[in-house]
Design an enzyme around this catalytic site. Structure first.
Site, short mmCIF file in Angstrom:
data_model
loop_
_atom_site.label_atom_id
_atom_site.label_comp_id
_atom_site.label_asym_id
_atom_site.label_seq_id
_atom_site.Cartn_x
_atom_site.Cartn_y
_atom_site.Cartn_z
CD GLU A 425 36.47 32.61 34.64
OE1 GLU A 425 35.63 33.42 35.05
OE2 GLU A 425 36.69 31.52 35.18
CD GLU A 501 40.14 31.24 38.22
OE1 GLU A 501 40.69 32.05 37.44
OE2 GLU A 501 39.04 31.43 38.72
#
Ligand code: GAL
Length: 810
Positions: A425, A501
């Site tokens: 991210e 994730e």
């Protein structure tokens, strides 16, 4: 006078002795360290007086002793990746433990006699953080990233005796989004070897051809020295030689051998078969070096329309993300604790781990090779753009390449690693510079290891679809965003998507909230989350939503759930609520005790043992007559629920309804104390298994259950003893919260305790703690003396308990 026969034997013995001396000697520097927190101008100097410093054993985490303090690393910030726009006060984001500041470690180096033809290397597997290494007062090395491995050649700084090693560490505030730990939290090695020898991390083993009946094992060996001979033997798991190759020809400083192994046994999570390569370097008849490397023979492929295959078989990752801390042990690595985590995950049916968001410990990788887990080894949580003020962006430009090089070089022979990740991210997902960085990093991975693909965990899916960021990756990893999977899969050219994730569902073990409703960012006055597993974050989703994707979309290649275990720091949804100081995301809690969600994943993932699990507990004093939903997580398709002998009906998994597809739910049960029983049916509709929960009476007696009652007498091994409470009839008391005390006697020590309560401010290292939802876990450590260890637990007016653990020399 000696007889000729005796002379022969003596000279043989001496030559074996000298050959032995000539070889590599690897010593782990565990003992004899002195430590102090603080700033000292002259702590690197050999003569510095450290007699008042603490004596510690490494691996060591200086912050885990606490105390917890709200003010530590308080971050007033808006977490933009969580969608926040206004800054708020975040307490406990990094665990509220005293990790910030400077720390020093010092040690007298006791070296084996080093000859003029030898070299000495110092390898640090990770030190939090910014290690600066001094030998006899002079700086000999440094590294910035606290998670990475590095080694230094210290040969020239060594004196013939009285060498002093000093290591300075520095943790800046606002440098992390979770608890990073502090200190020499991984192993420090001393490697003494001949100059003419194999370079550190110099062996690369790949298996480019794996066919029925044989495999081609390619071994590249980097060496220093000329006129050498290299023998590479392949041993099977019983130590028997199955292939051997000798070479004298080198390409520059590298040998390149191709060895045929017949009838190879392949490595997989189900059958983690390991070979050992023994590399021996000869100079004439003299052995100069011997290195043993474990490896596996296996193939991996990632293909459009087919997904991921291991050894030619398509499979989906049943993975979990893990942060590196080990709960009450902090970041200090411990093999027994790592093995216990993997044992728990194995039982759940999990087959893969993602080391979020940094380099895994060597010990964790060794265990994954041995126990059978595929591994996604990650490197960074930040690139050039910041998430936290003093995060990795400070070093990205100067260090990213060398950090990746060390990650790959140190770990490339682990069969468990099936892919690398260059980031998680990263805010660099936005903008053209970010695309360049993604390409640059991926190419470094490819250069260092052409055999494994690279992913990035992406949360800015729309941006990465437009910019080309997602398209260039070997594996497009999506963090959450199940609603964008279809669109992303159409936009991206790879032909598959990884759930890098997933879920981020929150819960507190044994805590249930009413009414039972699906909710985002739900908060309660006690700062706990409900174990009905219906609460998640604004950016995430329920496990069931991921399951639908995994089951219905062949191009989804699996998932890595956030997270396998609770970890210190990031107490979402209570980032602003003191005293929350650890996560609620774990499938198991911080003590390693399974939450209900463990059984939801187990019911899907464990294909060898059935699962039948009932929730909630059945001790609701003030809820008689109130609606108290009952959920069943099971591998069976249908089940019937009974309350005090009365049927409450049959529920069957319903493929068409996402809510009822994976869980059996009785939403309108009216609570009555007594016995709640579930009977599960097999495919023919016959009763196959049953489970029950009984309303418990008053807590009466303590019960102790060690995970292992025989441990190694090595001063590091641990037995994890689960402490629970039963009533007079032997029923588990699920709400017991008594304060207990622990006494360890005999050849062992009390090491730590944890109850899994994310709001507890009790020390992990004091031998007293309150039960949380009726349980806690005590960690008992062996000494180097074998014998009996006794753990006594008492308190809370309960009948005390004692258990015995045996420690043995391995
Ligand atoms: C993700 C992030 C993780 C953790 C998680 C919590 O976005 O990658 O590190 O913060 O959210 O849900």
């Amino acid at each position: 006078m000696f007889k000729p026969k005796v002379i022969l034997i003596l000279s043989l013995l001496l030559s074996v002795y000298f050959q032995g001396l000539a070889q590599r000697n690897q010593i782990v520097l565990n003992d004899g360290w002195k430590f102090s927190k603080g700033t000292f101008a002259d702590a690197a100097a050999p003569g510095f007086d450290d007699s008042k410093w603490q004596s510690v054993r490494v691996p060591h985490d200086w912050a885990i002793s606490g105390p917890f303090d709200k003010e530590i690393d308080k971050q007033v910030t808006a977490i933009t990746q969580n969608g926040e726009t206004k800054p708020t006060e975040k307490t406990g984001r990094t665990g509220a433990l005293p990790y910030i500041g400077e720390g020093w470690y010092r040690k007298k180096l006791i070296l084996p006699a080093v000859t003029s033809t030898q070299k000495v290397l110092l390898q640090i597997d990770g030190a939090m953080s910014e290690p600066r290494v001094y030998l006899n007062g002079k700086q000999v090395g440094q590294w910035n990233y606290g998670y990475n491995y590095f080694y230094i050649d210290i040969t020239h700084g060594l004196k013939s005796k009285d060498n002093v090693l000093a290591i300075h560490l520095n943790n800046k505030p606002k440098s992390s989004r979770w608890y990073p730990g502090a200190g020499l939290y991984r192993n420090v090695h001393l490697i003494v070897k001949e100059e003419k020898s194999i370079d550190q991390w110099g062996i690369t083993i790949t298996t480019p051809v794996v066919e029925k009946g044989f495999a081609k094992v390619n071994v590249k060996t980097k060496l220093t020295g000329s006129n050498l001979r290299l023998v590479n033997q392949v041993l099977d798991s019983s130590g028997k030689q199955v292939a051997v190759d000798t070479t004298k020809s080198f390409f520059g400083q590298e040998a390149d051998q191709n060895i045929r192994v017949s009838e190879p046994r392949l490595w997989s999570p189900e059958n983690p078969y390991l070979y050992t390569l023994v590399s021996t370097v000869y100079d004439g008849d003299q052995v100069k070096d011997i290195v043993k490397t474990r490896f596996g023979i296996r193939t991996i492929s990632f293909k459009a329309n087919q997904g991921f295959s291991l050894n030619g078989q398509v499979r989906k990752f049943k993975g979990v993300c893990l942060h590196h801390d080990l709960g009450p042990l902090g970041a200090a690595i411990n093999v027994a604790a790592l093995r216990r985590q993997l044992t728990i995950l194995k039982d759940m049916g999990c087959d893969a781990i993602r080391s979020s968001h940094n380099m895994p410990s060597p010990e964790q990788l060794e265990l994954c090779d041995e126990m059978g887990f595929m591994f996604l080894a990650e490197s960074f949580d930040e690139w050039a753009k910041a998430k936290v003020e003093n995060g990795y962006h400070l070093y990205f430009d100067t260090d990213a390449e060398k950090d990746i090089v060390n990650l790959v070089q140190a770990n490339k022979n682990h069969p468990s690693i099936v892919m690398w990740s260059s980031g998680n991210e990263v805010p660099d997902q936005f903008g053209a510079e970010g695309v360049k960085r993604a390409k640059w990093l991926q190419e470094i991975f490819h250069r260092e290891d052409p055999t494994r693909p690279v992913t990035v965990g992406m949360d800015q899916v729309k941006a990465t679809m437009q910019s080309g960021f997602g398209a260039l990756l070997d594996i497009p990893g999506l963090n959450y965003r199940v609603h964008l999977y279809e669109e992303a899969n159409k936009a991206f050219p790879q032909g598959f998507i990884l759930g890098s994730e997933t879920a981020s569902t929150v819960s507190s073990r044994g805590v249930y909230k009413f009414p039972v409703v699906k909710a985002k960012d739900k908060q309660y006055d006690d700062f706990q989350s409900s174990s009905y597993d219906m609460e998640y974050c604004s950016w995430s989703n329920l496990p069931d939503d991921d399951f639908v994707m995994q089951d219905d979309k062949p191009w989804v290649i699996g998932e890595f759930v956030w997270t396998g275990f609770d970890y210190l720091g990031e107490p979402t949804p209570y980032d602003n609520s003191w005293p929350s100081r650890s996560s609620y995301f774990g499938i198991s809690d911080l003590a390693g005790l399974p939450k209900d969600r463990f059984y939801l994943y187990r019911s899907r993932w464990n294909k060898t043992k059935p699962t039948l699990h009932l929730l909630p507990h059945w001790n609701w004093e003030n809820r008689t007559g109130d609606t108290t939903p009952v959920f069943v997580y099971t591998s069976y398709d249908s089940a019937e629920l009974f309350l005090n002998g009365k049927s409450l009906g049959i529920r069957k998994k319903d493929k068409k309804s996402p809510q009822n597809r994976y869980r059996l739910m009785w939403m309108d049960v009216k609570y009555q104390p007594g016995t709640l029983k579930v009977v599960a049916f097999d495919a023919q509709g016959k009763p196959a298994a049953e489970e029950k929960i009984v309303t418990a009476g008053k807590p009466y007696k303590i019960v102790l259950t060690p995970d292992r009652s025989v441990i190694d007498a090595d001063g590091k091994d641990l037995s994890f003893v689960t402490v629970s409470v039963i009533d007079k009839d032997g029923n588990l008391c699920p709400t017991a919260s008594q304060q207990l005390k622990f006494y360890v006697s005999g050849n062992g020590k009390f090491k730590a305790v944890c109850n899994g309560d994310a709001t507890s401010l009790e020390s992990f290292e004091k031998p007293t703690m309150k039960l949380f939802s009726g349980k806690l876990v005590v960690l008992v450590e062996s000494t180097v003396n074998p014998g009996k260890i006794k753990l006594n637990v008492n308190g809370g007016g309960l009948k005390a308990a004692q258990t015995e653990i045996i420690s043995k020399v391995k």
